[in-house]
Design an enzyme around this catalytic site. Structure first.
Site, PDB file in Angstrom:
ATOM      1  N   HIS A  14       0.850  -1.191   0.000  1.00 35.89           N
ATOM      2  CA  HIS A  14       0.000   0.000   0.000  1.00 35.89           C
ATOM      3  C   HIS A  14       0.884   1.239   0.000  1.00 35.89           C
ATOM      4  CE1 HIS A  14      -3.572   2.355   0.605  1.00 35.89           C
ATOM      5  NE2 HIS A  14      -3.072   2.918   1.695  1.00 35.89           N
TER       6      HIS A  14
ATOM      7  N   GLY B  36       2.575   5.076   4.566  1.00 35.59           N
ATOM      8  CA  GLY B  36       2.093   5.712   5.785  1.00 35.59           C
ATOM      9  C   GLY B  36       0.709   5.213   6.129  1.00 35.59           C
ATOM     10  N   ASP B  37       0.215   5.626   7.284  1.00 32.07           N
ATOM     11  CA  ASP B  37      -1.111   5.207   7.716  1.00 32.07           C
ATOM     12  C   ASP B  37      -2.182   5.748   6.779  1.00 32.07           C
ATOM     13  OD1 ASP B  37       0.057   3.941   9.865  1.00 32.07           O
ATOM     14  OD2 ASP B  37      -0.166   5.668  11.201  1.00 32.07           O
ATOM     15  N   SER B  38      -3.318   5.057   6.742  1.00 34.74           N
ATOM     16  CA  SER B  38      -4.426   5.480   5.895  1.00 34.74           C
ATOM     17  C   SER B  38      -4.903   6.871   6.304  1.00 34.74           C
ATOM     18  CB  SER B  38      -5.578   4.475   6.014  1.00 34.74           C
ATOM     19  OG  SER B  38      -6.658   4.856   5.201  1.00 34.74           O
TER      20      SER B  38
ATOM     21  N   GLY C 127      -2.282  11.341   3.950  1.00 32.11           N
ATOM     22  CA  GLY C 127      -2.043  12.282   2.855  1.00 32.11           C
ATOM     23  C   GLY C 127      -1.062  11.815   1.800  1.00 32.11           C
ATOM     24  N   LYS C 128      -0.945  10.509   1.625  1.00 37.81           N
ATOM     25  CA  LYS C 128       0.002   9.974   0.625  1.00 37.81           C
ATOM     26  C   LYS C 128      -0.401  10.395  -0.785  1.00 37.81           C
ATOM     27  CE  LYS C 128      -0.736   5.762   1.971  1.00 37.81           C
ATOM     28  NZ  LYS C 128      -1.626   6.049   3.129  1.00 37.81           N
TER      29      LYS C 128
ATOM     30  N   ASP D 137      -2.102   3.926  -4.417  1.00 36.67           N
ATOM     31  CA  ASP D 137      -2.885   3.008  -3.597  1.00 36.67           C
ATOM     32  C   ASP D 137      -2.274   1.617  -3.524  1.00 36.67           C
ATOM     33  OD1 ASP D 137      -5.116   2.505  -1.886  1.00 36.67           O
ATOM     34  OD2 ASP D 137      -6.017   1.353  -3.509  1.00 36.67           O
TER      35      ASP D 137
ATOM     36  N   ARG E 204      17.255  13.365  13.244  1.00 38.44           N
ATOM     37  CA  ARG E 204      17.540  14.753  12.878  1.00 38.44           C
ATOM     38  C   ARG E 204      18.828  14.891  12.074  1.00 38.44           C
ATOM     39  NH1 ARG E 204      14.706  18.509  16.255  1.00 38.44           N
ATOM     40  NH2 ARG E 204      16.379  20.033  15.964  1.00 38.44           N
TER      41      ARG E 204
END
Length: 311
Positions: free
Chosen positions: A138, A153-155, A158-159, A177, A243
């Site tokens: 995904h 990234g998580d659903s 904003g991918k 997707d 960082r």
């Protein structure tokens, strides 16, 4: 996974010398190809008829040097029902005995004007990529400055929106997707879209967008090497993020590992610009320019100078 003979013909621009329509529908299930040298001498131990048989100048010359009846007999032994096709390189003339054996055994005979080594490389590369085992992940795969960057990234983080912003900034969408990834060799990953999702991107609140129609052919790409993974996650004040860029992390797919970085998503951050910078920084590292190492060297030098001054 399988590849049809007619797909190989189209991809490599081969000429059909003999091949009924049903013969072009034969399936190829093995990426390896065979150049039948020993087989032409009559040695068929360990012969693999399931492979495409490729004849170059050496094989053709030996075949032509044989008496006509011997030539026909050895070709009859080579041409088995499970053989997908026979390809003759360099535009060499196909002997009549080969055509006769092919008609009797129902095997397509194809030719190419390309040099044997070049044709062999192109054919192997094509079959390797088509027959490789796919792993679906995904995310969004983008071509950024010629580099394949997989955004995960998580659903709802904003991918797809980030991918669309990158398209507006001149980069190319490969897949949204669902990304089908395969190992082209032991060290290289490639990704491509599912056929049903090709050139499409879904934006919540807007719906499905055809990127090619809206932004043109230059905004999309059918496949790309996957060189860097970027994982987007919500900013958390209690979590420590890298960082300096010296905490190496990897994503492994199909036994091949690629570097992965984590980017915290926070209101006001331009994630597409950050990902652009990450891609350029990765390329700089590949070229031998490491900003983290440079900073470390400068810091070490500064500490050493201060110690001398304070001594």
């Amino acid at each position: 996974m399988s590849v049809l003979v007619k797909e190989v013909i189209e991809k490599l621009r081969l000429d059909i010398v003999y091949g009924e329509p049903e013969l072009l529908e034969k399936e190829i299930n093995i990426a390896d190809i065979t150049r039948p040298g020993l087989e032409m001498t009559g040695y068929f131990d360990y012969y693999t008829p399931e492979r495409i048989q490729l004849l170059g100048m050496k094989e053709w010359s030996y075949l032509i040097s044989m008496p006509s009846n011997s030539r026909y007999e050895v070709l009859k032994k080579m041409f088995l029902p499970e053989t997908p096709a026979v390809i003759v390189a360099r535009g060499l003339v196909v002997p009549e005995e080969m055509l006769k054996a092919a008609r009797e055994c129902k095997i397509a005979i194809l030719t190419s004007r390309a040099a044997t080594s070049r044709l062999s490389g192109e054919l192997s590369s094509y079959l390797d990529s088509r027959l490789a085992e796919r792993t679906s992940v995904h995310g969004v795969l983008m071509d950024i400055y010629g580099m394949g960057v997989l955004i995960q990234g998580d659903s709802g983080i904003g991918k797809s929106e980030t991918g669309l912003e990158l398209v507006k900034r001149g980069h190319r969408l490969v897949a949204d997707d669902r990304v089908d990834i395969f190992a082209k060799d032991e060290i290289t990953l490639w990704g491509e879209p599912a056929e049903i999702l090709k050139h499409l991107i879904e934006i919540r609140g807007v719906g499905i967008i055809d990127v090619m129609s809206l932004y043109g052919a230059s905004a999309v790409k059918d496949s790309s090497q996957v060189q860097l993974a970027v994982y987007l996650e919500n900013y958390d004040t209690h979590k420590t993020f890298d960082r300096l860029g010296n905490n190496a992390e990897e994503l492994e797919v199909s036994g091949v590992a690629i570097p992965r970085i984590r980017i915290p998503v926070k209101t006001g951050r331009n994630i597409s610009v950050v990902i652009e910078a990450a891609a350029m920084n990765y390329r700089a590292k590949e070229m031998g320019f490491d900003a983290t190492r440079l900073f470390d060297e400068r810091l070490t030098s500064l500490i050493a100078r201060n110690e001398v001054q304070n001594a």
